[in-house]
Design a protein around this motif. Structure first.
Motif, PDB file in Angstrom:
ATOM      1  N   LEU A   4       0.828  -1.201   0.000  1.00  0.00           N
ATOM      2  CA  LEU A   4       0.000   0.000   0.000  1.00  0.00           C
ATOM      3  C   LEU A   4       0.867   1.257   0.000  1.00  0.00           C
ATOM      4  N   HIS A   5       1.958   1.219   0.731  1.00  0.00           N
ATOM      5  CA  HIS A   5       2.870   2.358   0.790  1.00  0.00           C
ATOM      6  C   HIS A   5       3.514   2.607  -0.576  1.00  0.00           C
ATOM      7  N   LEU A   6       3.905   1.543  -1.257  1.00  0.00           N
ATOM      8  CA  LEU A   6       4.502   1.686  -2.587  1.00  0.00           C
ATOM      9  C   LEU A   6       3.488   2.225  -3.591  1.00  0.00           C
ATOM     10  N   ALA A   7       2.237   1.773  -3.504  1.00  0.00           N
ATOM     11  CA  ALA A   7       1.190   2.267  -4.408  1.00  0.00           C
ATOM     12  C   ALA A   7       0.957   3.755  -4.189  1.00  0.00           C
ATOM     13  N   GLY A   8       0.960   4.183  -2.939  1.00  0.00           N
ATOM     14  CA  GLY A   8       0.787   5.603  -2.638  1.00  0.00           C
ATOM     15  C   GLY A   8       1.946   6.443  -3.158  1.00  0.00           C
ATOM     16  N   LYS A   9       3.162   5.927  -3.014  1.00  0.00           N
ATOM     17  CA  LYS A   9       4.330   6.641  -3.532  1.00  0.00           C
ATOM     18  C   LYS A   9       4.277   6.744  -5.057  1.00  0.00           C
ATOM     19  N   PHE A  10       3.870   5.648  -5.709  1.00  0.00           N
ATOM     20  CA  PHE A  10       3.771   5.654  -7.172  1.00  0.00           C
ATOM     21  C   PHE A  10       2.714   6.650  -7.622  1.00  0.00           C
ATOM     22  N   GLN A  11       1.574   6.658  -6.940  1.00  0.00           N
ATOM     23  CA  GLN A  11       0.511   7.602  -7.280  1.00  0.00           C
ATOM     24  C   GLN A  11       1.000   9.036  -7.080  1.00  0.00           C
ATOM     25  N   GLN A  12       1.691   9.285  -5.994  1.00  0.00           N
ATOM     26  CA  GLN A  12       2.212  10.627  -5.733  1.00  0.00           C
ATOM     27  C   GLN A  12       3.238  11.022  -6.793  1.00  0.00           C
ATOM     28  N   TRP A  13       4.067  10.081  -7.214  1.00  0.00           N
ATOM     29  CA  TRP A  13       5.075  10.354  -8.236  1.00  0.00           C
ATOM     30  C   TRP A  13       4.412  10.742  -9.554  1.00  0.00           C
ATOM     31  N   LEU A  14       3.254  10.117  -9.861  1.00  0.00           N
ATOM     32  CA  LEU A  14       2.564  10.408 -11.121  1.00  0.00           C
ATOM     33  C   LEU A  14       1.953  11.800 -11.157  1.00  0.00           C
ATOM     34  N   ILE A  15       1.567  12.330 -10.011  1.00  0.00           N
ATOM     35  CA  ILE A  15       0.866  13.618 -10.011  1.00  0.00           C
ATOM     36  C   ILE A  15       1.633  14.736  -9.320  1.00  0.00           C
ATOM     37  N   GLU A  16       2.790  14.447  -8.778  1.00  0.00           N
ATOM     38  CA  GLU A  16       3.556  15.480  -8.082  1.00  0.00           C
ATOM     39  C   GLU A  16       4.003  16.563  -9.053  1.00  0.00           C
ATOM     40  N   PRO A  17       3.757  17.833  -8.715  1.00  0.00           N
ATOM     41  CA  PRO A  17       4.142  18.917  -9.632  1.00  0.00           C
ATOM     42  C   PRO A  17       5.643  19.173  -9.622  1.00  0.00           C
ATOM     43  N   SER A  18       6.063  19.994 -10.534  1.00  0.00           N
ATOM     44  CA  SER A  18       7.472  20.362 -10.665  1.00  0.00           C
ATOM     45  C   SER A  18       7.948  21.067  -9.398  1.00  0.00           C
ATOM     46  N   PRO A  19       9.195  20.830  -9.002  1.00  0.00           N
ATOM     47  CA  PRO A  19       9.734  21.552  -7.844  1.00  0.00           C
ATOM     48  C   PRO A  19       9.885  23.054  -8.098  1.00  0.00           C
ATOM     49  N   LEU A  20       9.820  23.458  -9.366  1.00  0.00           N
ATOM     50  CA  LEU A  20       9.909  24.884  -9.689  1.00  0.00           C
ATOM     51  C   LEU A  20       8.637  25.639  -9.325  1.00  0.00           C
ATOM     52  N   ILE A  21       7.548  24.917  -9.070  1.00  0.00           N
ATOM     53  CA  ILE A  21       6.296  25.543  -8.640  1.00  0.00           C
ATOM     54  C   ILE A  21       6.361  25.645  -7.123  1.00  0.00           C
ATOM     55  N   THR A  22       6.328  26.881  -6.615  1.00  0.00           N
ATOM     56  CA  THR A  22       6.580  27.080  -5.195  1.00  0.00           C
ATOM     57  C   THR A  22       5.331  27.336  -4.364  1.00  0.00           C
TER      58      THR A  22
END
Length: 124
Positions: A4-22
């Motif tokens: 479940l933790h890996l699935a959440g990380k994968f989901q977050q990786w798919l939708i996480e915005p660019s670090p340039l957006i502050t």
């Protein structure tokens, strides 16, 4: 629990915005746009593949328009992962609107009696 933790990380990786957006609000908007685009892309592909498998039209070519439209959404998704989220949002709205009319124009039999056929009526 680890799965479940890996699935959440994968989901977050798919939708996480660019670090340039502050800004927190801009990061939330970028995540929402990415999640929306991914959902539309996956659901549209599944529905089109089911249509191809189940439809009994000999000359069905609607899949061409669907996958051409999805290509614009995939491009918009990759742009939404950068700092250019406003451009990705505009591309999504314009591309989706154009895709509705493009598909209805090239495959009118698929629109007749459909759920959103009232959107296509100006073409006739």
């Amino acid at each position: 629990m680890q799965k479940l933790h890996l699935a959440g990380k994968f989901q977050q990786w798919l939708i996480e915005p660019s670090p340039l957006i502050t800004g927190q609000d801009k990061r939330r908007q970028a995540s929402l746009l990415s999640a929306l685009l991914l959902t539309i892309i996956v659901v549209s592909a599944i529905i089109e593949l089911a249509t191809i498998a189940l439809i009994e039209w000999e000359n069905y070519t609607g899949y061409k328009q669907t996958f051409a439209s999805l290509s614009f959404l995939i491009i918009a998704y990759f742009i939404s992962r950068t700092q250019h989220t406003q451009f990705a949002a505009r591309l999504t709205v314009i591309g989706s609107s154009a895709a509705v009319f493009f598909t209805g124009w090239l495959q009118p039999a698929g629109v007749n009696g459909g759920l959103f056929d009232f959107l296509i009526l100006p073409l006739w």
